[in-house]
Design a protein around this motif. Sequence first.
Motif, mmCIF file in Angstrom:
data_model
loop_
_atom_site.group_PDB
_atom_site.id
_atom_site.type_symbol
_atom_site.label_atom_id
_atom_site.label_comp_id
_atom_site.label_asym_id
_atom_site.label_seq_id
_atom_site.Cartn_x
_atom_site.Cartn_y
_atom_site.Cartn_z
ATOM 1 N N TYR A 78 13.922 6.681 0.890
ATOM 2 C CA TYR A 78 15.296 6.962 1.339
ATOM 3 C C TYR A 78 15.414 8.394 1.879
ATOM 4 C CZ TYR A 78 20.163 8.480 0.500
ATOM 5 O OH TYR A 78 21.414 9.033 0.600
ATOM 6 N N ILE A 79 14.875 9.349 1.141
ATOM 7 C CA ILE A 79 14.993 10.757 1.529
ATOM 8 C C ILE A 79 14.356 11.008 2.893
ATOM 9 C CG2 ILE A 79 14.163 13.085 0.960
ATOM 10 C CD1 ILE A 79 14.705 12.382 -1.989
ATOM 11 N N ALA A 80 13.239 10.355 3.159
ATOM 12 C CA ALA A 80 12.524 10.575 4.418
ATOM 13 C C ALA A 80 12.988 9.660 5.550
ATOM 14 C CB ALA A 80 11.026 10.369 4.192
ATOM 15 N N HIS A 81 13.840 8.697 5.251
ATOM 16 C CA HIS A 81 14.261 7.712 6.254
ATOM 17 C C HIS A 81 15.100 8.395 7.350
ATOM 18 C CE1 HIS A 81 16.077 4.147 8.008
ATOM 19 N NE2 HIS A 81 15.152 3.430 7.373
ATOM 20 N N PRO A 82 14.844 8.083 8.621
ATOM 21 C CA PRO A 82 15.608 8.699 9.724
ATOM 22 C C PRO A 82 17.114 8.498 9.619
ATOM 23 C CG PRO A 82 13.691 7.535 10.579
ATOM 24 C CD PRO A 82 13.770 7.218 9.113
ATOM 25 N N ALA A 83 17.562 7.349 9.119
ATOM 26 C CA ALA A 83 19.013 7.123 8.979
ATOM 27 C C ALA A 83 19.612 8.084 7.954
ATOM 28 C CB ALA A 83 19.290 5.677 8.580
ATOM 29 N N HIS A 84 18.886 8.353 6.867
ATOM 30 C CA HIS A 84 19.360 9.298 5.865
ATOM 31 C C HIS A 84 19.369 10.716 6.428
ATOM 32 C CE1 HIS A 84 18.569 12.201 2.529
ATOM 33 N NE2 HIS A 84 19.716 11.667 2.137
ATOM 34 N N LEU A 85 18.319 11.082 7.147
ATOM 35 C CA LEU A 85 18.246 12.420 7.729
ATOM 36 C C LEU A 85 19.378 12.644 8.731
ATOM 37 C CD1 LEU A 85 14.384 12.674 8.202
ATOM 38 C CD2 LEU A 85 15.779 13.693 6.385
#
Length: 132
Positions: A78-85
């Motif tokens: 989740y932390i590294a996911h583009p949508a989260h970023l």
Amino acid sequence: MEEEAKGGVKNSLLAKFKEGTSESQIDQLIQGYANLVNLIDPMKSFHWGHELSIEKQLEGYTHVFETTFESVEGVAEYIAHPAHLDFANLFLPNLEQLSFSSTADQQVITMKNPSEIQVMMMELLPDPKDQS
């Protein structure tokens, strides 16, 4: 591990939005946060509400956000996911104050200093200068 599989990992975020952030902007940010559950598979649930604790209200917090993940590895995804970023780039600049805690398998991580969280997030977010 069996307990983690049942309950997963819960993240709680207490927040105070910056003065001048409109209710409409806050609503859009909350909708964006809620939508992450549709975009990032290990994120299993999202709940939010207004802070009700007198102590936390006195500290300035106005909102509480809780997310549940399937595992510690799911949190990392989740932390590294583009949508989260992308979401973090919109969300964090609108916060004046935040406190974060994460619980998994009877362990707790708590960060109360907004700069700790922002430093952690900034390490994950792309440098805006690199995007020109």
